[in-house]
Design a protein around this motif. Structure first.
Motif, PDB file in Angstrom:
ATOM      1  N   VAL A 107      -9.255   3.980  -3.142  1.00 47.59           N
ATOM      2  CA  VAL A 107      -9.066   3.358  -1.829  1.00 47.59           C
ATOM      3  C   VAL A 107      -7.910   2.368  -1.912  1.00 47.59           C
ATOM      4  O   VAL A 107      -7.040   2.310  -1.057  1.00 47.59           O
ATOM      5  N   GLU A 108      -7.906   1.573  -2.958  1.00 47.48           N
ATOM      6  CA  GLU A 108      -6.831   0.592  -3.139  1.00 47.48           C
ATOM      7  C   GLU A 108      -6.861   0.091  -4.569  1.00 47.48           C
ATOM      8  O   GLU A 108      -7.898   0.139  -5.239  1.00 47.48           O
ATOM      9  N   ALA A 160      -6.659   9.209  -0.479  1.00 46.59           N
ATOM     10  CA  ALA A 160      -6.736   9.808   0.860  1.00 46.59           C
ATOM     11  C   ALA A 160      -5.397  10.433   1.218  1.00 46.59           C
ATOM     12  O   ALA A 160      -4.343   9.877   0.902  1.00 46.59           O
ATOM     13  N   LYS A 181     -19.177  -6.036   2.049  1.00 49.45           N
ATOM     14  CA  LYS A 181     -18.049  -6.618   2.787  1.00 49.45           C
ATOM     15  C   LYS A 181     -18.422  -7.167   4.164  1.00 49.45           C
ATOM     16  O   LYS A 181     -17.798  -8.098   4.646  1.00 49.45           O
ATOM     17  N   VAL A 208     -10.584   0.788  10.174  1.00 47.79           N
ATOM     18  CA  VAL A 208     -11.226   2.101  10.066  1.00 47.79           C
ATOM     19  C   VAL A 208     -11.594   2.474  11.493  1.00 47.79           C
ATOM     20  O   VAL A 208     -12.634   2.072  12.014  1.00 47.79           O
ATOM     21  N   VAL A 223      -6.795  -3.738   7.432  1.00 54.82           N
ATOM     22  CA  VAL A 223      -7.263  -2.351   7.498  1.00 54.82           C
ATOM     23  C   VAL A 223      -8.146  -2.145   8.720  1.00 54.82           C
ATOM     24  O   VAL A 223      -9.066  -2.919   8.970  1.00 54.82           O
ATOM     25  N   GLU A 251     -18.788   3.364  -1.799  1.00 57.55           N
ATOM     26  CA  GLU A 251     -17.718   2.584  -2.420  1.00 57.55           C
ATOM     27  C   GLU A 251     -18.202   1.881  -3.681  1.00 57.55           C
ATOM     28  O   GLU A 251     -19.366   1.488  -3.793  1.00 57.55           O
ATOM     29  N   GLU A 302      -3.979   6.897   7.082  1.00 61.17           N
ATOM     30  CA  GLU A 302      -4.689   7.686   6.076  1.00 61.17           C
ATOM     31  C   GLU A 302      -5.871   8.396   6.674  1.00 61.17           C
ATOM     32  O   GLU A 302      -6.535   7.871   7.575  1.00 61.17           O
ATOM     33  N   GLU A 303      -6.203   9.506   6.119  1.00 60.96           N
ATOM     34  CA  GLU A 303      -7.445  10.202   6.455  1.00 60.96           C
ATOM     35  C   GLU A 303      -8.626   9.284   6.101  1.00 60.96           C
ATOM     36  O   GLU A 303      -8.560   8.530   5.125  1.00 60.96           O
ATOM     37  N   ARG A 304      -9.679   9.339   6.894  1.00 62.78           N
ATOM     38  CA  ARG A 304     -10.864   8.557   6.580  1.00 62.78           C
ATOM     39  C   ARG A 304     -11.706   9.308   5.553  1.00 62.78           C
ATOM     40  O   ARG A 304     -12.133  10.434   5.795  1.00 62.78           O
ATOM     41  N   MET A 305     -11.940   8.662   4.433  1.00 61.27           N
ATOM     42  CA  MET A 305     -12.750   9.288   3.372  1.00 61.27           C
ATOM     43  C   MET A 305     -14.212   8.910   3.583  1.00 61.27           C
ATOM     44  O   MET A 305     -14.523   7.816   4.045  1.00 61.27           O
ATOM     45  N   MET A 319     -13.687   5.293  -3.592  1.00 63.55           N
ATOM     46  CA  MET A 319     -14.632   5.995  -2.729  1.00 63.55           C
ATOM     47  C   MET A 319     -15.178   7.149  -3.558  1.00 63.55           C
ATOM     48  O   MET A 319     -14.394   7.986  -4.037  1.00 63.55           O
ATOM     49  N   LYS A 355      -3.492   0.907   8.034  1.00 56.31           N
ATOM     50  CA  LYS A 355      -3.389  -0.223   7.101  1.00 56.31           C
ATOM     51  C   LYS A 355      -2.011  -0.872   7.174  1.00 56.31           C
ATOM     52  O   LYS A 355      -0.995  -0.171   7.078  1.00 56.31           O
ATOM     53  N   VAL A 379      -7.478   6.012   9.315  1.00 50.77           N
ATOM     54  CA  VAL A 379      -7.539   4.601   8.906  1.00 50.77           C
ATOM     55  C   VAL A 379      -6.114   4.056   8.957  1.00 50.77           C
ATOM     56  O   VAL A 379      -5.185   4.707   8.483  1.00 50.77           O
ATOM     57  N   LYS A 432       0.831  -1.205   0.000  1.00 47.72           N
ATOM     58  CA  LYS A 432       0.000   0.000   0.000  1.00 47.72           C
ATOM     59  C   LYS A 432       0.869   1.260   0.000  1.00 47.72           C
ATOM     60  O   LYS A 432       0.469   2.292  -0.547  1.00 47.72           O
TER      61      LYS A 432
HETATM   62  P1  AMP Z   1      -8.697  -1.998   1.548  1.00 49.74           P
HETATM   63  O1  AMP Z   1      -8.197  -3.336   2.019  1.00 49.74           O
HETATM   64  O2  AMP Z   1      -7.636  -0.968   1.349  1.00 49.74           O
HETATM   65  O3  AMP Z   1      -9.693  -2.115   0.450  1.00 49.74           O
HETATM   66  O4  AMP Z   1      -9.618  -1.449   2.732  1.00 49.74           O
HETATM   67  C1  AMP Z   1     -10.718  -2.204   3.171  1.00 49.74           C
HETATM   68  C2  AMP Z   1     -11.866  -1.285   3.415  1.00 49.74           C
HETATM   69  O5  AMP Z   1     -11.519  -0.309   4.374  1.00 49.74           O
HETATM   70  C3  AMP Z   1     -12.294  -0.493   2.184  1.00 49.74           C
HETATM   71  O6  AMP Z   1     -13.138  -1.193   1.357  1.00 49.74           O
HETATM   72  C4  AMP Z   1     -12.977   0.684   2.841  1.00 49.74           C
HETATM   73  O7  AMP Z   1     -14.285   0.324   3.249  1.00 49.74           O
HETATM   74  C5  AMP Z   1     -12.161   0.912   4.071  1.00 49.74           C
HETATM   75  N1  AMP Z   1     -11.140   1.956   3.833  1.00 49.74           N
HETATM   76  C6  AMP Z   1      -9.863   1.788   3.458  1.00 49.74           C
HETATM   77  N2  AMP Z   1      -9.227   2.969   3.353  1.00 49.74           N
HETATM   78  C7  AMP Z   1     -10.135   3.917   3.685  1.00 49.74           C
HETATM   79  C8  AMP Z   1     -10.087   5.337   3.814  1.00 49.74           C
HETATM   80  N3  AMP Z   1      -8.961   6.023   3.593  1.00 49.74           N
HETATM   81  N4  AMP Z   1     -11.218   5.977   4.171  1.00 49.74           N
HETATM   82  C9  AMP Z   1     -12.350   5.292   4.443  1.00 49.74           C
HETATM   83  N5  AMP Z   1     -12.453   3.959   4.368  1.00 49.74           N
HETATM   84  C10 AMP Z   1     -11.354   3.268   3.997  1.00 49.74           C
END
Ligand code: AMP
Ligand code: GLY
Length: 420
Positions: free
Chosen positions: A281-282, A118, A213, A155, A153, A191, A184-187, A272, A143, A141, A103
């Motif tokens: 987000v990823e 983010a 999820k 949140v 991850v 999704e 990371e900042e929470r967005m 997002m 990770k 957030v 990441k």
């Molecule tokens: P990821 O494994 O990076 O997809 O993260 C898993 C889940 O965490 C995502 O599907 C989002 O719901 C949440 N998430 C990850 N990063 C953020 C972020 N910066 N802001 C808000 N939600 C996040």
């Protein structure tokens, strides 16, 4: 063609279904496959965790194309090994798979390519991470940098939870994957996931989907690998799709090429949709599971020439077409999933489910054959997938399929695509 498909989940059963439908494919081998896949192809005598055995099998049986489904073999460099041995494989090299495997790598790439994501920072020491967390105005957030099977991850709802998550990651909770931690900042927003296919230079949009999820209705309870999907994603519009391709997907592929690590394969942009536009987000470097099931039942074109065009750098004059009809996939899981799924319960009625409505497909994710019975063998067990003229019809058909399955122990969400 002889295709070797790597993997054993619902995504791979859907891939096996699409690949085996191609008139170009005369032999499909699966490593290791699952009972559903092995109705469409044969078991391959090789171990995907042992690249030497995959190379040997591919040589001995004249495999024309290897298609890895999951991320782990891609991040571990299976495609590099196969290419070095002169065997064609559809998917990114290890260097390109870092888009999913790290990441912090992806954050640097976003900065270089100007991809909206983010605000945040990567850390390789706990004290600096904790100080940064405490300096934020809202709980961020946290990770783990590397692959953590969807569990890396947090949140966080409070600062303390964020600090604890960072400490746990540095303390070894995710092994080597947590040696580096991203804060990371929470967005805020909705999704969606957009899937594209890239040949190193060119990239074409495939389709998008929304994943569910959490284990429970109304997005309650712990995170899972995904309890269902709807494609297209209800929140997406053609304007947003064009914006995501232009601002996120194309710059990523162009920057990877410029760096000398071109991306070939499926690029999955987790998005997002915020008030300030779509943000990343990823990235993942393969199809989503269960998004793949909802995507592939909408595919009108033959998948195989698309994969070959991507390998040969010819996606610029190629098109994979999707039906406009939406698709819904409902995952049926074993009781106790995700913490401690109970395996071994018998599943019946798959054929009845597939006949319950036109266009219902039951993709197997974690099943096993015991004598002549089909039993649950893991957490997410079946993906009941249907298309329809609109989301409501696809949803009705998918749930009619679920109702036709005779598996009293199963758990599933009742609200997949309900608000779509
Ligand atoms: P990821 O494994 O990076 O997809 O993260 C898993 C889940 O965490 C995502 O599907 C989002 O719901 C949440 N998430 C990850 N990063 C953020 C972020 N910066 N802001 C808000 N939600 C996040
Ligand atoms: N369903 C989420 C994923 O495949 O990563």
């Amino acid at each position: 063609m002889h295709i070797l498909l790597i993997g054993s989940g619902g995504r791979e059963h859907a891939l096996a279904w699409a690949l085996s439908a191609s008139p170009l494919v005369d032999r499909l081998s699966c490593a290791p496959g699952n009972p559903g896949m092995l109705e469409l192809g044969e078991a391959a005598a090789c171990d995907p965790a042992d690249p030497d055995s995959v190379v040997a099998f591919a040589r001995e049986t004249a495999v024309d194309l290897v298609v890895p489904g999951p991320e782990a073999p891609l991040v571990a460099g299976l495609v590099d090994r196969l290419e070095a041995a002169g065997i064609r494989a559809f998917g990114p090299t290890a260097a390109a798979a870092r888009l999913e495997g790290s990441k912090s790598f992806t954050r640097l790439l976003c900065a270089e390519a100007g991809i909206p994501c983010a605000a945040g920072q990567s850390f390789d020491a706990v004290d600096a991470a904790v100080a940064y967390i405490r300096a934020q105005s809202a709980p961020p957030v946290i990770k783990a940098d590397g692959l953590a099977a969807g569990k890396g991850v947090t949140v966080a709802a409070t600062m303390e939870e964020a600090v604890d998550a960072a400490r746990a990651a540095f303390g070894g909770r995710f092994g080597a994957a947590g040696r580096c931690v991203v804060v990371e900042e929470r967005m805020e927003g909705t999704e969606a996931s957009l899937f594209a296919i890239a040949d190193g230079t060119n990239v074409r949009m495939l389709a998008d989907a929304q994943d569910y999820k959490r284990i429970g209705d109304g997005d309650k309870g712990p995170n899972t690998g995904g309890m269902g999907a709807v494609s297209p994603a209800p929140a997406m519009t053609d304007t947003l799709r064009a914006e995501v391709m232009e601002r996120i997907v194309q710059p990523a592929v162009a920057t990877m090429a410029r760096r000398g690590t071109p991306f070939r394969g499926i690029l999955y942009a987790g998005l997002m949709l915020t008030g300030a536009g779509p943000k990343l987000v990823e990235f993942n470097v393969r199809f989503g599971d269960p998004e793949c099931q909802a995507l592939l039942v909408r595919l009108r074109s033959d998948l195989v020439p698309g994969l070959v065009a991507a390998l040969e750098g010819e996606l610029d004059n190629f098109d994979l077409r999707f039906r406009p009809d939406p698709a819904v996939c409902v995952v049926m899981a074993a009781p106790g999933y995700p913490e401690a799924p109970e395996t071994g319960s018998e599943i019946r009625g798959l054929a009845a489910a597939e006949q319950s409505e036109p266009d219902v497909h039951v993709f197997q994710a974690s099943t096993a054959r015991r004598d002549d019975r089909l039993v649950a063998a893991g957490g997410r067990v079946l993906g009941v997938t249907a298309t329809g003229t609109d989301v409501a019809a696809a949803r009705r058909a998918a749930y009619a399929g679920v109702a036709a399955i005779d598996w009293p122990e199963a758990v599933w969400r009742r609200d997949i695509a309900a608000t779509a």
